[in-house]
Structures are given as structure tokens and as C-alpha cells.
Design a protein around this motif. Structure first.
Motif, PDB file in Angstrom:
ATOM      1  N   UNK A   5       0.779  -1.210  -0.047  1.00  0.00           N
ATOM      2  CA  UNK A   5      -0.163   0.006  -0.145  1.00  0.00           C
ATOM      3  C   UNK A   5       1.059   1.188  -0.105  1.00  0.00           C
ATOM      4  N   UNK A   6       0.294   2.427  -0.495  1.00  0.00           N
ATOM      5  CA  UNK A   6       1.091   3.637  -0.768  1.00  0.00           C
ATOM      6  C   UNK A   6       1.223   4.132   0.559  1.00  0.00           C
ATOM      7  N   UNK A   7       2.328   4.681   0.895  1.00  0.00           N
ATOM      8  CA  UNK A   7       2.776   5.656   2.229  1.00  0.00           C
ATOM      9  C   UNK A   7       2.698   7.039   1.913  1.00  0.00           C
ATOM     10  N   UNK A   8       3.327   7.305   0.835  1.00  0.00           N
ATOM     11  CA  UNK A   8       3.821   8.703   0.606  1.00  0.00           C
ATOM     12  C   UNK A   8       4.139   8.824  -0.849  1.00  0.00           C
ATOM     13  N   UNK A   9       3.586  10.028  -1.366  1.00  0.00           N
ATOM     14  CA  UNK A   9       4.114  10.374  -2.923  1.00  0.00           C
ATOM     15  C   UNK A   9       4.608  11.826  -2.764  1.00  0.00           C
ATOM     16  N   UNK A  10       5.628  12.159  -3.458  1.00  0.00           N
ATOM     17  CA  UNK A  10       6.166  13.487  -3.571  1.00  0.00           C
ATOM     18  C   UNK A  10       6.910  13.791  -4.863  1.00  0.00           C
ATOM     19  N   UNK A  11       7.181  15.105  -5.011  1.00  0.00           N
ATOM     20  CA  UNK A  11       7.793  15.595  -6.113  1.00  0.00           C
ATOM     21  C   UNK A  11       8.792  16.612  -5.821  1.00  0.00           C
ATOM     22  N   UNK A  12      10.097  16.201  -6.226  1.00  0.00           N
ATOM     23  CA  UNK A  12      11.264  17.138  -5.822  1.00  0.00           C
ATOM     24  C   UNK A  12      11.720  17.683  -7.042  1.00  0.00           C
ATOM     25  N   UNK A  13      12.328  18.771  -6.910  1.00  0.00           N
ATOM     26  CA  UNK A  13      12.961  19.564  -7.995  1.00  0.00           C
ATOM     27  C   UNK A  13      14.363  19.778  -7.762  1.00  0.00           C
ATOM     28  N   UNK A  14      15.216  19.321  -8.657  1.00  0.00           N
ATOM     29  CA  UNK A  14      16.601  19.309  -8.543  1.00  0.00           C
ATOM     30  C   UNK A  14      17.007  20.173  -9.784  1.00  0.00           C
ATOM     31  N   UNK A  15      18.486  20.861  -9.429  1.00  0.00           N
ATOM     32  CA  UNK A  15      19.245  21.408 -10.315  1.00  0.00           C
ATOM     33  C   UNK A  15      20.637  20.695 -10.204  1.00  0.00           C
ATOM     34  N   UNK A  16      21.297  20.504 -11.415  1.00  0.00           N
ATOM     35  CA  UNK A  16      22.658  20.077 -11.252  1.00  0.00           C
ATOM     36  C   UNK A  16      23.700  21.170 -10.807  1.00  0.00           C
ATOM     37  N   UNK A  17      24.407  20.370 -10.239  1.00  0.00           N
ATOM     38  CA  UNK A  17      25.488  21.293  -9.484  1.00  0.00           C
ATOM     39  C   UNK A  17      26.379  21.934 -10.500  1.00  0.00           C
ATOM     40  N   UNK A  18      26.436  23.355 -10.390  1.00  0.00           N
ATOM     41  CA  UNK A  18      27.064  24.019 -11.549  1.00  0.00           C
ATOM     42  C   UNK A  18      28.644  23.970 -11.554  1.00  0.00           C
ATOM     43  N   UNK A  19      29.246  23.994 -12.823  1.00  0.00           N
ATOM     44  CA  UNK A  19      30.662  23.928 -12.831  1.00  0.00           C
ATOM     45  C   UNK A  19      31.037  25.356 -13.118  1.00  0.00           C
ATOM     46  N   UNK A  20      31.631  26.205 -12.102  1.00  0.00           N
ATOM     47  CA  UNK A  20      31.847  27.472 -12.523  1.00  0.00           C
ATOM     48  C   UNK A  20      30.507  28.230 -12.202  1.00  0.00           C
ATOM     49  N   UNK A  21      30.397  29.262 -13.132  1.00  0.00           N
ATOM     50  CA  UNK A  21      29.393  30.193 -12.941  1.00  0.00           C
ATOM     51  C   UNK A  21      28.351  29.687 -13.868  1.00  0.00           C
ATOM     52  N   UNK A  22      28.301  28.934 -14.943  1.00  0.00           N
ATOM     53  CA  UNK A  22      27.372  28.558 -15.850  1.00  0.00           C
ATOM     54  C   UNK A  22      26.543  27.648 -15.150  1.00  0.00           C
ATOM     55  N   UNK A  23      25.106  27.648 -15.483  1.00  0.00           N
ATOM     56  CA  UNK A  23      24.286  26.542 -15.157  1.00  0.00           C
ATOM     57  C   UNK A  23      24.421  25.428 -16.120  1.00  0.00           C
ATOM     58  N   UNK A  24      24.077  24.044 -15.638  1.00  0.00           N
ATOM     59  CA  UNK A  24      24.097  22.826 -16.318  1.00  0.00           C
ATOM     60  C   UNK A  24      22.728  22.572 -17.001  1.00  0.00           C
ATOM     61  N   UNK A  25      22.847  22.560 -18.557  1.00  0.00           N
ATOM     62  CA  UNK A  25      21.813  22.280 -19.026  1.00  0.00           C
ATOM     63  C   UNK A  25      21.315  21.030 -19.202  1.00  0.00           C
ATOM     64  N   UNK A  26      20.025  20.474 -19.151  1.00  0.00           N
ATOM     65  CA  UNK A  26      19.813  19.068 -18.944  1.00  0.00           C
ATOM     66  C   UNK A  26      19.311  18.524 -20.439  1.00  0.00           C
TER      67      UNK A  26
END
Length: 240
Positions: free
Chosen positions: A37-58
Motif C-alpha cells: 500500500x502507498x505510504x507517501x508520494x512526493x515530487x522534488x525539484x533538482x538542479x545540477x551542481x554548476x561547474x563554475x558560473x554557468x548553469x548545467x543544461x539538461x
């Protein structure tokens, strides 16, 4: 509960440009019948750890099943709602600041929210952190649940049961050696449930001496409580 088997299943539902939604589903298995039986459902938002100043595009997620396609579609709707929440609350805060204290009525037998204020301080040690030295998000959530549960218990005089965690947000990181200060207070009651707001501030040694905190987390936790017969208890009204 102790002795039960739980299964935690996760997958990336959708990758946006620089962030992704991860779906989390927790089930409990009966060892005698193998029923789940289901106990819990959740949705998490992540970003990749940037290398330098630029964001990592997925890269986009490859969809393999009908369920994958459904979750992929729902993810964009959940994102829209989440971003909408932020705008709504910002607007409400701006309006309340203009109008001042708009609480007028004082109900008979209402309990002051000051009575529900709980503060706790935790020291981040190596077992509380990942290989980057950042505090585990789950550890912070566990500490937040503890102070929120104590806050709610001051109204119901019982053991509150956590029903949901809303708008759990990481505003910034904390590290090994930081002191984390947790402040919880009841925001409002709704007959059989109560909302507790928790704010987390972090200090390193220098910041602690200067009393300069970093706001790193906030969340709203919803509790209810039951009596010995399993019946929902009624929470008293509160006076802000």
C-alpha cells in the motif's frame, strides 16, 4: 512502522532547461500477504551542481511507457502551479504590509500562537552531510518535523500525525560546522487539522558571533491528531 518493509521508487519525470522533476513513491509491504500500500508520494525539484558560473543544461527525458508520458505532461502543470504559488504569496505579503495588521476578531477561548512557538538549535556534524559537505535535505526535514510536531502538540495535547509538507524550499545551503536554528509556530487551525510554519536559519562560527543568519529553508507542515478510538481531534482556534 518498525519491522515493516518499505520500498522507495524514484524516477525523473521531466527535465526542463536547467531543472528536473523527480517523482518519489513510497510503499509498505505486508510480510505475510506481500500486499503493498502507498505510504507517501512526493515530487522534488533538482538542479545540477554548476561547474563554475554557468548553469548545467539538461537533456530531455526519454519516455518509454504510458505512465512516463502521463507524468511528463503532469510535471509541466505542477511546475506552473508551483511558480504560481510564489507569485500569489508575494502579492499577499505585499498587500498585508500595506494594510498592516488586519486581524480584528478575538474568538472566545482562542489560544495565542505565541504559546506554540518552538525553537531548536542543531550542530551539523559529518554524519549529517553528503560528500560535498552540504547538509542532507532529509536531515533538515527531519529536524523541521520534530519542532513542528512539538508546536502542534501544544494545541492538541496529543501526538500529532504529519499529513503533508507544503512549499518545502531550499533557499541556500548549509555545511558541516554550521549551527542551524529552527523556529516553528502554528499559523492557523482548520477544525481537524493545523498548519505549522517552520523557518530555518544557518550560522557559521563568525556569523554566530555577529548574529548574522542565513535563511536556508522554509516549509508549512499539516498535522492532525486522533484519540484512543482513532477519531480525529478538533483543534482550538488560535489568536495570532
Amino acid at each position: 512502522r518498525v519491522g515493516q518493509i518499505i520500498a522507495i521508487r524514484t524516477k525523473v519525470n521531466r527535465a526542463f532547461k536547467t531543472s528536473m522533476e523527480v517523482g518519489i513513491k513510497v510503499t509498505v509491504q505486508d510480510v505475510l500477504t506481500n500486499a503493498e500500500k502507498i505510504v507517501s508520494v512526493a515530487y522534488a525539484t533538482y538542479v545540477a551542481k554548476p561547474v563554475g558560473a554557468a548553469k548545467v543544461e539538461l537533456k530531455p527525458v526519454e519516455l518509454l511507457s504510458t505512465e512516463d508520458h502521463l507524468e511528463h505532461s503532469l510535471a509541466i502543470e505542477r511546475r506552473r502551479i508551483r511558480l504560481g504559488y510564489v507569485q500569489v504569496f508575494q502579492k499577499l505579503m505585499q498587500e498585508s504590509n500595506k494594510e498592516g495588521d488586519f486581524y480584528a476578531g478575538e474568538e472566545k477561548d482562542a489560544v495565542s500562537t505565541e504559546h506554540t512557538h518552538v525553537q531548536s538549535t542543531e550542530l551539523v556534524l559529518p554524519p549529517h552531510a553528503n560528500h560535498h559537505g552540504n547538509t542532507f535535505g532529509g536531515q533538515i526535514m527531519a529536524w523541521m518535523q520534530t519542532v513542528a510536531s512539538i508546536s502542534a502538540s501544544r494545541l492538541c495535547r496529543s501526538h500529532p500525525i504529519l499529513k503533508s509538507v507544503n512549499m518545502f524550499k531550499f533557499w541556500g545551503p548549509s555545511f558541516v560546522g554550521d549551527r542551524l536554528v529552527f523556529n516553528a509556530i502554528v499559523n492557523n487551525t482548520f477544525h481537524n487539522s493545523v498548519e505549522v510554519g517552520v523557518r530555518v536559519e544557518a550560522y557559521n562560527c563568525e556569523e554566530w558571533i555577529k548574529d548574522q543568519s542565513r535563511h536556508i529553508n522554509s516549509a508549512f507542515l499539516i498535522f492532525n491528531a486522533v484519540n484512543d478510538k482513532g477519531e480525529l481531534l478538533t483543534f482550538p482556534r488560535v489568536k495570532p
